[in-house]
Scaffold this active site. Structure first.
Site, mmCIF file in Angstrom:
data_model
loop_
_atom_site.group_PDB
_atom_site.id
_atom_site.type_symbol
_atom_site.label_atom_id
_atom_site.label_comp_id
_atom_site.label_asym_id
_atom_site.label_seq_id
_atom_site.Cartn_x
_atom_site.Cartn_y
_atom_site.Cartn_z
ATOM 1 N N ARG A 29 -87.415 78.021 -64.922
ATOM 2 C CA ARG A 29 -87.936 79.320 -65.976
ATOM 3 C C ARG A 29 -89.448 78.539 -66.356
ATOM 4 O O ARG A 29 -90.334 79.338 -66.330
ATOM 5 C CB ARG A 29 -87.488 79.257 -67.168
ATOM 6 C CG ARG A 29 -85.978 80.071 -67.110
ATOM 7 C CD ARG A 29 -85.533 80.902 -68.232
ATOM 8 N NE ARG A 29 -84.480 81.711 -67.737
ATOM 9 C CZ ARG A 29 -83.621 82.320 -68.484
ATOM 10 N NH1 ARG A 29 -83.908 82.249 -70.036
ATOM 11 N NH2 ARG A 29 -82.820 83.436 -68.233
ATOM 12 N N CYS A 77 -74.798 61.194 -50.327
ATOM 13 C CA CYS A 77 -75.265 61.254 -48.771
ATOM 14 C C CYS A 77 -75.645 59.942 -48.314
ATOM 15 O O CYS A 77 -76.836 59.572 -48.387
ATOM 16 C CB CYS A 77 -76.361 62.356 -48.649
ATOM 17 S SG CYS A 77 -76.950 62.640 -47.322
ATOM 18 N N GLY A 106 -79.488 59.812 -61.097
ATOM 19 C CA GLY A 106 -79.657 58.373 -61.713
ATOM 20 C C GLY A 106 -80.691 57.749 -60.840
ATOM 21 O O GLY A 106 -81.404 57.907 -59.989
ATOM 22 N N ASP A 107 -80.511 56.270 -61.079
ATOM 23 C CA ASP A 107 -81.258 55.653 -60.158
ATOM 24 C C ASP A 107 -81.300 55.621 -58.652
ATOM 25 O O ASP A 107 -82.325 55.531 -57.793
ATOM 26 C CB ASP A 107 -81.340 53.924 -60.431
ATOM 27 C CG ASP A 107 -79.840 53.605 -60.504
ATOM 28 O OD1 ASP A 107 -78.999 54.106 -60.042
ATOM 29 O OD2 ASP A 107 -79.611 52.450 -61.159
ATOM 30 N N SER A 109 -80.477 58.483 -57.098
ATOM 31 C CA SER A 109 -81.281 59.492 -56.701
ATOM 32 C C SER A 109 -82.937 59.411 -57.027
ATOM 33 O O SER A 109 -83.405 59.843 -56.024
ATOM 34 C CB SER A 109 -80.750 60.666 -57.818
ATOM 35 O OG SER A 109 -79.424 60.994 -57.817
ATOM 36 N N THR A 129 -77.705 61.123 -66.143
ATOM 37 C CA THR A 129 -76.568 60.386 -65.958
ATOM 38 C C THR A 129 -75.787 60.079 -67.201
ATOM 39 O O THR A 129 -76.636 59.810 -68.345
ATOM 40 C CB THR A 129 -77.050 58.987 -65.175
ATOM 41 O OG1 THR A 129 -75.841 58.060 -65.196
ATOM 42 C CG2 THR A 129 -78.089 58.268 -65.858
ATOM 43 N N GLY A 189 -64.334 51.996 -84.398
ATOM 44 C CA GLY A 189 -63.884 51.052 -85.205
ATOM 45 C C GLY A 189 -62.777 50.132 -84.319
ATOM 46 O O GLY A 189 -62.039 49.556 -84.932
ATOM 47 N N ALA A 190 -63.323 49.565 -83.007
ATOM 48 C CA ALA A 190 -62.416 49.022 -82.235
ATOM 49 C C ALA A 190 -62.349 47.661 -82.666
ATOM 50 O O ALA A 190 -63.472 47.039 -83.123
ATOM 51 C CB ALA A 190 -62.804 48.982 -80.609
ATOM 52 N N HIS A 220 -52.346 48.613 -85.636
ATOM 53 C CA HIS A 220 -52.812 48.897 -84.233
ATOM 54 C C HIS A 220 -53.814 48.115 -83.683
ATOM 55 O O HIS A 220 -54.377 47.150 -84.618
ATOM 56 C CB HIS A 220 -53.197 50.393 -84.197
ATOM 57 C CG HIS A 220 -54.687 50.493 -84.773
ATOM 58 N ND1 HIS A 220 -54.622 51.158 -86.079
ATOM 59 C CD2 HIS A 220 -55.854 50.292 -84.764
ATOM 60 C CE1 HIS A 220 -55.741 51.253 -86.602
ATOM 61 N NE2 HIS A 220 -56.739 50.808 -85.561
#
Length: 324
Positions: A29, A77, A106-107, A109, A129, A189-190, A220
């Site tokens: 556009r 490719c 990305g890099d 590309s 990416t 909160g891992a 956990h």
């Protein structure tokens, strides 16, 4: 004086990312508004070499800003990594009168875009990416959506992990970068966050953390594992054997690439796609669009590809403090 651009091509390459369609829409556009013809190249550099090229106009990109994936499709490719493939691609651009090209990816590309620029095709890269691993920019199209998708999935896994008093290893994407893992680790909160940029492969530390957490009454234990480390299933078996705590691995996988893009991804992709067209109309080439210090800017591709990007050490320190 720079040659005036008459036809702008656009392609998406490498892994797909939410917001790529918003970037395509912006390129088409903005180019039409600037009086330029637009060619869409389907399936990235592979489609370029196969001349899978279509005419595009404003109507071609109606109702796509909210959709995931890429309407131009994408592929990797091997042929385009060769000098012969690159020369063939440049000749095909000239054959179809494409004198300006926007490459969204990305890099890898951008490396292809750099080769086309060296062969006389004015080229601008737009960072698309989910990995957030392009050093010249603080933002890449798709990261915000992907990290929120992962965060929401991890919330759900934590619910069942708590119900069964399990340890859960949740593997997120990011290739060799740990940004998705670090952001999710903080947001969810891992208890442990494993990223390629700083993981020392000392599983005994994780085992000790799990044992200490159980002594404190924690029901956990969430471990966010970056794709660049991987091997979550075998890691889960070793941890369960060492701790006696039921441990399960969940690999979120390609769900992180899909879905309707967030507001940020739609807006930033639009701004970046439009700026790429402006740069081409100004006669610029071999550039990468980025976002830095609150502004949309452009950088030399050669410099951008040579930059290194690390995770913020303060974010790592904070994540450790939050987990204690």
């Amino acid at each position: 004086m720079a040659k005036e651009i008459s036809t702008i091509g656009v392609l998406t390459s490498g892994g797909d990312a939410p917001g790529m369609n918003a970037a395509i829409r912006a390129v088409v556009r903005k180019a039409c508004a600037s009086g330029k013809r637009v060619k869409g190249i389907r399936r990235g550099y592979q489609g370029l070499l196969e001349e899978d090229i279509i005419d595009m106009d404003r109507q071609s990109v109606s109702d796509i800003i909210d959709t995931g994936g890429t309407i131009l499709f994408t592929a990797r490719c091997a042929e385009f990594r060769t000098e012969e493939g690159q020369k063939k691609g440049a000749e095909i651009c000239r054959k179809h009168h494409i004198d300006g090209l926007v490459v969204i990816g990305g890099d890898g590309s951008f490396a292809g875009a750099q080769k086309l620029a060296n062969l006389g095709i004015n080229t601008v890269g737009v960072p698309g990416t989910i990995d957030l691993d392009i050093a010249c920019t603080e933002y890449t199209i798709g990261f915000d959506t992907a990290v929120n998708t992962a965060m929401q999935a991890i919330d759900k896994v934590r619910d069942t992990s708590t119900s069964h008093e399990r340890c859960s290893i949740i593997e997120v994407m990011g290739r060799n970068a740990g940004y998705i893992a670090l952001w999710c680790g903080i947001a969810n909160g891992a208890e442990d966050i494993l990223i390629p940029e700083q993981y020392d492969y000392d599983e005994q530390k994780i085992i000790n953390n799990i044992i200490e957490s159980r002594k404190r009454g924690k029901k956990h234990h969430i471990i966010i594992n970056a794709e660049g480390i991987g091997h979550s299933t075998s890691m889960a078996k070793r941890i369960e054997a060492a701790t006696g705590v039921e441990t399960r691995a969940t690999i979120l996988g390609y769900m992180q690439r899909g879905g309707s893009p967030s507001c940020q991804d739609r807006v930033y992709a639009t701004m970046m796609g439009a700026l790429a067209v402006d740069l081409l109309c100004e006669g610029k080439s071999n550039r990468v669009v980025g976002y830095k210090n609150g502004e949309f800017k452009d950088f030399d591709i050669n410099e951008a590809l040579g930059m290194n990007k690390g995770v913020d050490p303060y974010m790592i320190d904070v994540s450790k403090a939050m987990a204690k």
